[in-house]
Write a protein that holds these residues in place. Structure first.
Motif, PDB file in Angstrom:
ATOM      1  N   ARG A  19       0.923  -1.395  -0.047  1.00 58.31           N
ATOM      2  CA  ARG A  19      -0.008   0.156  -0.146  1.00 58.31           C
ATOM      3  C   ARG A  19       0.764   1.262  -0.081  1.00 58.31           C
ATOM      4  O   ARG A  19       0.355   2.377   0.521  1.00 58.31           O
ATOM      5  CB  ARG A  19      -1.186  -0.015   1.070  1.00 58.31           C
ATOM      6  N   GLU A  66      -0.776   4.354  -1.608  1.00 59.09           N
ATOM      7  CA  GLU A  66      -2.165   4.806  -1.205  1.00 59.09           C
ATOM      8  C   GLU A  66      -1.915   6.205  -0.341  1.00 59.09           C
ATOM      9  O   GLU A  66      -0.706   6.353   0.071  1.00 59.09           O
ATOM     10  CB  GLU A  66      -2.650   3.878  -0.106  1.00 59.09           C
ATOM     11  N   SER A 108      -0.305   6.114   3.371  1.00 59.21           N
ATOM     12  CA  SER A 108       0.657   5.417   3.718  1.00 59.21           C
ATOM     13  C   SER A 108       1.564   6.110   4.341  1.00 59.21           C
ATOM     14  O   SER A 108       1.989   7.058   3.851  1.00 59.21           O
ATOM     15  CB  SER A 108       1.027   4.640   2.448  1.00 59.21           C
TER      16      SER A 108
END
Length: 208
Positions: A150, A153, A156
């Motif tokens: 991730r 993302e 993150s």
């Protein structure tokens, strides 16, 4: 010393992976011989072989514990499903319970049975792993490994660079060396020397 510990930590992980994949025999003497071939002293090679054995024993114990836990959970789920089946088929359920109450019992029964099916699948996989001696260990931590997927993302906390840096740090964070009563301070390969420092408040801290 730091560079030496990183080197030994890497060799321990390599030996563990080679034993796991069958490239290296799990026999203590075989691991010891491999370690001495990598340039380690006899004492260091003995420590490495013992460390690999300890990891494998721990992994096996963890796998056995997971199997036992799932089996106990399956027994509880089976009892719960049987109890819900008895309630749903009882004269009281068909005569006195409202449709809403019946639907709630059916929903509970469905959820318990689904969980039971999932546990059966998990148990089947774990039993195969135990039969094949296929234990697993993540060097760096499962939680941090999960963050790798991730990185792109928005929420993150990691970039690719910072995650990789932390991953390497965690992977080098553990090494055990066997002491020896015949050696000064127990071990000539790794020793810690603490220095005390007192701050303005009078609190003493130790650094190595």
């Amino acid at each position: 010393m730091a560079a030496f510990l990183v080197e030994v930590s890497t060799l321990v992980r390599t030996a563990y992976q080679w034993v796991k994949t069958g490239k290296l025999s799990a026999d203590h003497k075989a691991v010891y011989a491999w370690a001495t071939g990598q340039g380690l002293t006899a004492h260091q090679a003995k420590a490495l072989a013992a460390h690999v054995e300890q990891w494998r024993a721990t992994d096996q114990a963890v796998l056995d514990h997971r199997i036992e836990s799932i089996q106990l959970r399956m027994v509880a789920l089976e009892d719960a499903v049987k109890a819900l089946d008895a309630q749903l088929t009882s004269p009281k359920a068909t005569t006195f319970l409202s449709k809403k109450a019946l639907d709630r019992l059916k929903s509970q029964r469905f959820q318990k049975n689904r969980s039971l099916c999932n546990k059966r699948q998990q148990l089947e996989i774990l039993l195969i792993q135990r039969q094949q001696g296929d234990t697993s260990r993540v060097f760096g931590g499962r939680r941090l490994l999960a963050q790798r997927h991730r990185l792109n993302e928005a929420d993150s906390p990691w970039t690719a660079a910072t995650w990789r840096q932390e991953w390497q740090r965690k992977r080098q964070g553990s090494i055990a060396l066997i002491g020896d009563a015949s050696h000064t301070a127990g071990n000539q390969s790794a020793q810690v020397h603490l220095e005390s420092k007192e701050d303005q408040s009078g609190k003493t801290t130790f650094t190595g």
